[in-house]
Scaffold this motif. Structure first.
Motif, PDB file in Angstrom:
ATOM      1  N   UNK A  66     -12.501  -2.954  -2.895  1.00 18.43           N
ATOM      2  CA  UNK A  66     -13.019  -4.291  -2.621  1.00 18.43           C
ATOM      3  C   UNK A  66     -12.138  -5.052  -1.637  1.00 18.43           C
ATOM      4  N   UNK A  67     -10.823  -4.959  -1.811  1.00 17.22           N
ATOM      5  CA  UNK A  67      -9.922  -5.701  -0.929  1.00 17.22           C
ATOM      6  C   UNK A  67      -9.951  -5.163   0.505  1.00 17.22           C
ATOM      7  N   UNK A 108      -8.433  -9.066   1.466  1.00 23.09           N
ATOM      8  CA  UNK A 108      -7.232  -9.311   2.250  1.00 23.09           C
ATOM      9  C   UNK A 108      -6.980  -8.256   3.321  1.00 23.09           C
ATOM     10  N   UNK A 109      -7.444  -7.014   3.091  1.00 22.17           N
ATOM     11  CA  UNK A 109      -7.176  -5.914   4.023  1.00 22.17           C
ATOM     12  C   UNK A 109      -8.379  -5.579   4.898  1.00 22.17           C
ATOM     13  N   UNK A 110      -9.340  -6.455   4.945  1.00 19.92           N
ATOM     14  CA  UNK A 110     -10.538  -6.199   5.752  1.00 19.92           C
ATOM     15  C   UNK A 110     -10.154  -5.971   7.214  1.00 19.92           C
ATOM     16  N   UNK A 169       9.972  -4.197   5.220  1.00 19.45           N
ATOM     17  CA  UNK A 169       9.559  -4.071   6.615  1.00 19.45           C
ATOM     18  C   UNK A 169       8.038  -4.054   6.730  1.00 19.45           C
ATOM     19  N   UNK A 170       7.375  -3.517   5.722  1.00 22.49           N
ATOM     20  CA  UNK A 170       5.918  -3.450   5.711  1.00 22.49           C
ATOM     21  C   UNK A 170       5.326  -4.832   5.418  1.00 22.49           C
ATOM     22  N   UNK A 171       4.282  -5.245   6.138  1.00 26.04           N
ATOM     23  CA  UNK A 171       3.602  -6.485   5.775  1.00 26.04           C
ATOM     24  C   UNK A 171       3.083  -6.424   4.337  1.00 26.04           C
ATOM     25  N   UNK A 172       3.292  -7.485   3.583  1.00 27.55           N
ATOM     26  CA  UNK A 172       2.829  -7.557   2.194  1.00 27.55           C
ATOM     27  C   UNK A 172       2.149  -8.900   1.991  1.00 27.55           C
ATOM     28  N   UNK A 173       0.904  -8.886   1.506  1.00 27.10           N
ATOM     29  CA  UNK A 173       0.098 -10.096   1.413  1.00 27.10           C
ATOM     30  C   UNK A 173      -0.618 -10.146   0.061  1.00 27.10           C
ATOM     31  N   UNK A 174      -1.011 -11.337  -0.385  1.00 30.52           N
ATOM     32  CA  UNK A 174      -1.745 -11.434  -1.651  1.00 30.52           C
ATOM     33  C   UNK A 174      -3.198 -11.024  -1.502  1.00 30.52           C
TER      34      UNK A 174
END
Length: 258
Positions: free
Chosen positions: A126-127, A132-134, A234-239
């Motif tokens: 779903x994400x 968020x990862x669309x 280092x990796x992008x991390x988002x909610x």
């Protein structure tokens, strides 16, 4: 909302420890196509008892929307490993689930085409499709921080199921025994102390898998501003964006396209 528009939509069912929730899903918008229905999870939550709840939920949805909906595919989340519809673990559910062909059981009970998948995998789908990862290519790792830590790998939009990264051993501890949100609550950790544990966890994922993006889900993700800025990667991390809708939406997507 017209009944004809709802009748054609797949249905997602999210099987949780306290409640079982269902809704029709509009896969064009990535949102519910009608009201969500909820029934308390039976105790004990055996496969047959849960199947009975699914039948009741589908009847409630049909009544609420004024539709038959008997041709709509149904997707179901299960908090365990699922291989080709067969449940292979039961860490947080009744042991009777182990070895159960849930696809076959629920299809027979409901008279619908039912497809089952892991709950974190549903959230991941779903994400990536709607949340968020669309639009993100490459490897997206979606984690759900709750009682344990669930995980989903989605590579270029394709799910790699049953990763179970909450069970990684890190510094002699099972990861979720140190970094799950339930541990933060039970040990009364500050956001800062918890963020340090999360940094250790996510750096391990970073070293092992080199993801392009990490998405943090689970109910605590609505408080992401309190801890995510202190997780040093280092990796992008988002909610995550879809919150408690993700399981239902991902399950419906799996049923319709999987």
């Amino acid at each position: 909302m017209s009944s004809s528009s709802v009748a054609d939509h797949p249905i997602g069912i999210d099987f949780g420890g306290r409640g079982i929730k269902a809704a029709p899903v509009d896969l064009g918008r990535g949102d519910f196509a009608g009201d969500r229905q909820r029934i308390a999870t039976p105790d004990p939550a055996t496969p047959d008892a849960v199947a009975d709840v699914f039948v009741e939920l589908l009847a409630s949805l049909a009544k609420a929307e004024g539709i038959d909906g008997s041709t709509s595919p149904v997707g179901v989340t299960v908090p365990g490993i699922v291989r080709h519809g067969v449940v292979g673990s039961a860490a947080n559910i009744d042991d009777a689930w182990i070895g159960t062909d849930a696809d076959a059981l629920f299809t027979k009970a409901t008279g619908r085409a039912v497809r089952v998948l892991n709950d974190a995998d549903a959230a991941g789908l779903a994400e990536v499709r709607f949340g968020a990862a669309r639009g993100q290519n490459g490897l997206v790792v979606v984690t759900t921080l709750g009682t344990g830590i669930g995980s989903a790998f989605v590579h270029d939009g394709v799910l790699v199921p049953n990763t179970e990264l909450g069970h990684l051993e890190i510094d002699g501890h099972v990861a979720e025994s140190r970094a799950a949100n339930s541990v933060r609550e039970s040990e009364d950790l500050t956001w800062e102390k918890w963020a340090r544990r999360l940094t250790t966890y996510y750096r391990t994922l970073e070293r092992l898998f080199s993801p392009d993006l990490i998405v943090v889900g689970g109910g605590v993700s609505k408080h992401a501003a309190s801890f995510l800025p202190m997780v040093e990667l280092e990796t992008p991390i988002i909610p995550a964006l879809l919150l408690n809708k993700a399981g239902i939406i991902g399950a419906a997507l799996h049923a319709a396209e999987g």
